[in-house]
Design a protein around this motif. Structure first.
Motif, PDB file in Angstrom:
ATOM      1  N   ALA A   1     -57.557  26.875   6.625  1.00 56.62           N
ATOM      2  CA  ALA A   1     -57.088  28.024   7.402  1.00 56.62           C
ATOM      3  C   ALA A   1     -58.160  28.510   8.375  1.00 56.62           C
ATOM      4  CB  ALA A   1     -56.674  29.153   6.467  1.00 56.62           C
ATOM      5  N   HIS A   2     -59.415  28.505   7.920  1.00 57.61           N
ATOM      6  CA  HIS A   2     -60.519  28.925   8.793  1.00 57.61           C
ATOM      7  C   HIS A   2     -60.628  28.003  10.004  1.00 57.61           C
ATOM      8  CE1 HIS A   2     -64.411  30.615   9.898  1.00 57.61           C
ATOM      9  NE2 HIS A   2     -64.865  29.370  10.022  1.00 57.61           N
ATOM     10  N   GLU A   3     -60.493  26.701   9.773  1.00 61.44           N
ATOM     11  CA  GLU A   3     -60.577  25.747  10.880  1.00 61.44           C
ATOM     12  C   GLU A   3     -59.416  25.921  11.855  1.00 61.44           C
ATOM     13  OE1 GLU A   3     -62.848  23.153  11.677  1.00 61.44           O
ATOM     14  OE2 GLU A   3     -64.071  24.411  10.355  1.00 61.44           O
ATOM     15  N   MET A   4     -58.244  26.242  11.333  1.00 62.05           N
ATOM     16  CA  MET A   4     -57.068  26.385  12.185  1.00 62.05           C
ATOM     17  C   MET A   4     -57.069  27.683  12.969  1.00 62.05           C
ATOM     18  SD  MET A   4     -54.138  24.962   9.560  1.00 62.05           S
ATOM     19  CE  MET A   4     -52.802  25.298  10.745  1.00 62.05           C
ATOM     20  N   GLY A   5     -57.748  28.715  12.451  1.00 64.18           N
ATOM     21  CA  GLY A   5     -57.836  29.989  13.149  1.00 64.18           C
ATOM     22  C   GLY A   5     -56.489  30.632  13.391  1.00 64.18           C
ATOM     23  N   GLY A   6     -56.215  30.966  14.654  1.00 63.63           N
ATOM     24  CA  GLY A   6     -54.971  31.640  15.009  1.00 63.63           C
ATOM     25  C   GLY A   6     -53.736  30.819  14.708  1.00 63.63           C
TER      26      GLY A   6
ATOM     27  N   LEU B   1     -50.794  23.206  -4.440  1.00 64.12           N
ATOM     28  CA  LEU B   1     -51.347  22.766  -3.163  1.00 64.12           C
ATOM     29  C   LEU B   1     -50.247  22.525  -2.140  1.00 64.12           C
ATOM     30  CD1 LEU B   1     -53.587  21.769  -1.310  1.00 64.12           C
ATOM     31  CD2 LEU B   1     -53.437  19.539  -2.435  1.00 64.12           C
ATOM     32  N   ALA B   2     -49.198  21.810  -2.527  1.00 65.87           N
ATOM     33  CA  ALA B   2     -48.127  21.493  -1.584  1.00 65.87           C
ATOM     34  C   ALA B   2     -47.418  22.751  -1.093  1.00 65.87           C
ATOM     35  CB  ALA B   2     -47.124  20.537  -2.241  1.00 65.87           C
ATOM     36  N   TYR B   3     -47.208  23.706  -1.999  1.00 64.34           N
ATOM     37  CA  TYR B   3     -46.507  24.934  -1.621  1.00 64.34           C
ATOM     38  C   TYR B   3     -47.266  25.690  -0.541  1.00 64.34           C
ATOM     39  CZ  TYR B   3     -44.325  29.522  -1.900  1.00 64.34           C
ATOM     40  OH  TYR B   3     -43.695  30.703  -1.589  1.00 64.34           O
ATOM     41  N   TYR B   4     -48.548  25.878  -0.742  1.00 65.77           N
ATOM     42  CA  TYR B   4     -49.312  26.657   0.237  1.00 65.77           C
ATOM     43  C   TYR B   4     -49.692  25.852   1.470  1.00 65.77           C
ATOM     44  CZ  TYR B   4     -49.334  30.601  -2.884  1.00 65.77           C
ATOM     45  OH  TYR B   4     -48.923  31.651  -3.670  1.00 65.77           O
ATOM     46  N   LEU B   5     -49.744  24.526   1.349  1.00 63.22           N
ATOM     47  CA  LEU B   5     -49.893  23.714   2.557  1.00 63.22           C
ATOM     48  C   LEU B   5     -48.696  23.934   3.478  1.00 63.22           C
ATOM     49  CD1 LEU B   5     -51.216  20.195   1.405  1.00 63.22           C
ATOM     50  CD2 LEU B   5     -52.332  21.804   2.982  1.00 63.22           C
ATOM     51  N   GLY B   6     -47.520  24.157   2.862  1.00 59.22           N
ATOM     52  CA  GLY B   6     -46.322  24.407   3.651  1.00 59.22           C
ATOM     53  C   GLY B   6     -46.393  25.675   4.482  1.00 59.22           C
ATOM     54  N   TYR B   7     -47.262  26.595   4.105  1.00 52.43           N
ATOM     55  CA  TYR B   7     -47.486  27.790   4.918  1.00 52.43           C
ATOM     56  C   TYR B   7     -48.338  27.478   6.138  1.00 52.43           C
ATOM     57  CZ  TYR B   7     -45.621  31.352   1.733  1.00 52.43           C
ATOM     58  OH  TYR B   7     -44.790  32.148   0.969  1.00 52.43           O
ATOM     59  N   LEU B   8     -49.188  26.473   6.031  1.00 52.79           N
ATOM     60  CA  LEU B   8     -50.175  26.198   7.073  1.00 52.79           C
ATOM     61  C   LEU B   8     -49.764  25.094   8.034  1.00 52.79           C
ATOM     62  CD1 LEU B   8     -53.430  26.385   4.905  1.00 52.79           C
ATOM     63  CD2 LEU B   8     -52.578  28.112   6.506  1.00 52.79           C
ATOM     64  N   ARG B   9     -48.860  24.213   7.587  1.00 53.76           N
ATOM     65  CA  ARG B   9     -48.474  23.093   8.450  1.00 53.76           C
ATOM     66  C   ARG B   9     -47.104  22.568   8.022  1.00 53.76           C
ATOM     67  NH1 ARG B   9     -50.878  17.678   8.455  1.00 53.76           N
ATOM     68  NH2 ARG B   9     -48.652  17.244   8.729  1.00 53.76           N
ATOM     69  N   SER B  10     -46.531  21.718   8.860  1.00 51.48           N
ATOM     70  CA  SER B  10     -45.234  21.113   8.570  1.00 51.48           C
ATOM     71  C   SER B  10     -45.432  19.720   7.976  1.00 51.48           C
ATOM     72  CB  SER B  10     -44.390  21.031   9.841  1.00 51.48           C
ATOM     73  OG  SER B  10     -45.066  20.253  10.826  1.00 51.48           O
ATOM     74  N   ASP B  11     -44.322  19.099   7.605  1.00 51.39           N
ATOM     75  CA  ASP B  11     -44.316  17.732   7.085  1.00 51.39           C
ATOM     76  C   ASP B  11     -45.203  17.564   5.855  1.00 51.39           C
ATOM     77  OD1 ASP B  11     -42.489  16.561   8.908  1.00 51.39           O
ATOM     78  OD2 ASP B  11     -44.071  16.531  10.435  1.00 51.39           O
ATOM     79  N   VAL B  12     -44.988  18.445   4.880  1.00 51.61           N
ATOM     80  CA  VAL B  12     -45.661  18.347   3.591  1.00 51.61           C
ATOM     81  C   VAL B  12     -44.600  18.045   2.536  1.00 51.61           C
ATOM     82  CG1 VAL B  12     -47.018  19.531   1.830  1.00 51.61           C
ATOM     83  CG2 VAL B  12     -47.463  19.972   4.259  1.00 51.61           C
TER      84      VAL B  12
ATOM     85  N   SER C   1     -48.600  30.134  11.811  1.00 50.86           N
ATOM     86  CA  SER C   1     -47.791  29.323  10.898  1.00 50.86           C
ATOM     87  C   SER C   1     -47.365  30.139   9.678  1.00 50.86           C
ATOM     88  CB  SER C   1     -48.584  28.094  10.459  1.00 50.86           C
ATOM     89  OG  SER C   1     -47.824  27.298   9.584  1.00 50.86           O
ATOM     90  N   ILE C   2     -48.275  30.915   9.143  1.00 54.17           N
ATOM     91  CA  ILE C   2     -47.946  31.753   7.981  1.00 54.17           C
ATOM     92  C   ILE C   2     -46.895  32.783   8.351  1.00 54.17           C
ATOM     93  CG2 ILE C   2     -48.873  33.474   6.370  1.00 54.17           C
ATOM     94  CD1 ILE C   2     -51.539  31.931   6.503  1.00 54.17           C
ATOM     95  N   ARG C   3     -47.005  33.365   9.534  1.00 50.65           N
ATOM     96  CA  ARG C   3     -46.029  34.369   9.965  1.00 50.65           C
ATOM     97  C   ARG C   3     -44.642  33.755  10.120  1.00 50.65           C
ATOM     98  NH1 ARG C   3     -49.787  37.729  14.328  1.00 50.65           N
ATOM     99  NH2 ARG C   3     -50.727  39.129  12.763  1.00 50.65           N
ATOM    100  N   ARG C   4     -44.573  32.527  10.618  1.00 53.01           N
ATOM    101  CA  ARG C   4     -43.269  31.870  10.737  1.00 53.01           C
ATOM    102  C   ARG C   4     -42.649  31.660   9.359  1.00 53.01           C
ATOM    103  NH1 ARG C   4     -46.027  28.869  14.768  1.00 53.01           N
ATOM    104  NH2 ARG C   4     -46.411  27.155  13.293  1.00 53.01           N
ATOM    105  N   ARG C   5     -43.463  31.276   8.402  1.00 53.63           N
ATOM    106  CA  ARG C   5     -42.973  31.076   7.039  1.00 53.63           C
ATOM    107  C   ARG C   5     -42.498  32.404   6.458  1.00 53.63           C
ATOM    108  NH1 ARG C   5     -43.818  26.737   3.393  1.00 53.63           N
ATOM    109  NH2 ARG C   5     -42.904  27.288   1.385  1.00 53.63           N
TER     110      ARG C   5
END
Length: 305
Positions: A281-286, A174-185, A291-295
């Motif tokens: 991810a669905h809620e965050m949309g674009g 969970l923590a690893y893939y949360l890091g793709y979607l947001r910071s401060d994990v 965020s994933i592209r930056r990672r």
């Protein structure tokens, strides 16, 4: 007192209770006289001792689709004074630390998994039970709770994920893939023995995700309790409504973990995490895509394989 057939009446331990159950199933002369329904109920309770140890008599009766009076009659038939004395055997067993070995022994003794070397049958049984766990998890999924959990992960200032022992795999995932979607994990592990110290930074606006299956690890519970005391919110991922983490928050996602496996089945936990990440991810949309592209760009830059 143990009789000449090797079991106690009334039983003074789970081992003695198990011996009585086996003797009753075999129809041994000195075994307690149990009705077919009472024997079936006893075997079900022995197969899921964590529920028998933690649920109230009414909740336990509902869990097994019987009347509460059936549990009282079963207790008396075993020579016990009542349900409290019966439940005390399960609670005492839960504190010994021998959860997995006694569970394995009971499953084998009660014939719930093949023990004659027929491994293809055993694999098929485990497969079917895991499919059952996944189905039960999906059927019981609270969509509104899933949405709340996803939104909490999006809005939190910081997210700490804690899960020890067997649950560490799910926490890391969970923590690893949360890091793709947001910071401060941050993933909380046991390295250096600084678990509680890292929780000191949590406060209002932060979220701790606690993952815990029975037998629950104290450090996970303590970490989540400290986070709550400091004003953070708690999202619990567990397999029981009665788990300590679940009782500490109003935001819980349940992943079914039942069946004839010596340890806690984890397939439904990972699927629950996948559904949570997908909803997020669905809620965050674009924003999720960006965020994933930056990672991915960072991974490519450093040629991480």
């Amino acid at each position: 007192m143990a009789d000449r057939d090797g079991f106690d009446m009334p039983p003074t331990s789970i081992a003695a209770l198990q011996a009585l159950s086996i003797a009753a199933r075999r129809g041994e002369p000195r075994a307690p006289k149990l009705t077919p329904g009472a024997l079936k109920l006893l075997e079900q309770l022995l197969a899921a001792p964590e529920l028998a140890a933690t649920l109230s008599i009414s909740a336990l009766a509902k869990q097994h689709d019987v009347n509460a009076s059936s549990l009282t009659r079963l207790s008396h038939a075993l020579g016990l004074t009542g349900f409290k004395a019966f439940q005390a055997l399960f609670r005492a067993d839960a504190t010994t630390g021998a959860f997995y070995s006694t569970r394995a022994e009971r499953l084998l003794d009660l014939g719930q998994i093949p023990s004659d070397g027929d491994y293809p049958v055993q694999r098929q049984t485990l497969w079917q039970e895991e499919m059952g766990n996944l189905s039960r998890t999906a059927e019981r999924l609270d969509e509104a709770m899933l949405a709340r959990a996803a939104r909490a992960l999006i809005d939190a200032r910081r997210v700490h994920v804690v899960g020890q022992r067997a649950c560490f795999a799910g926490a890391h995932y969970l923590a690893y893939y949360l890091g793709y979607l947001r910071s401060d994990v941050r993933l909380i592990d046991s390295l250096g023995g600084i678990n509680l110290e890292t929780g000191r930074e949590l406060g209002e606006g932060d979220l701790v995700v606690g993952i815990s299956y029975r037998p629950e690890t104290r450090v996970s519970v303590d970490y989540c309790r400290q986070a709550l005391d400091q004003g953070a919110r708690l999202l619990a991922l567990t397999n029981q409504e009665t788990a300590r983490l679940a009782t500490m928050t109003d935001m819980t996602l349940l992943a079914s973990a039942e069946g004839p496996f010596f340890f806690n089945p984890m397939s439904s936990l990972f699927v629950t995490i996948e559904m949570l990440l997908s909803h997020m991810a669905h809620e965050m949309g674009g924003d999720a895509v960006a965020s994933i592209r930056r990672r991915e760009a960072l991974i490519a830059r450093w040629q991480i394989e």
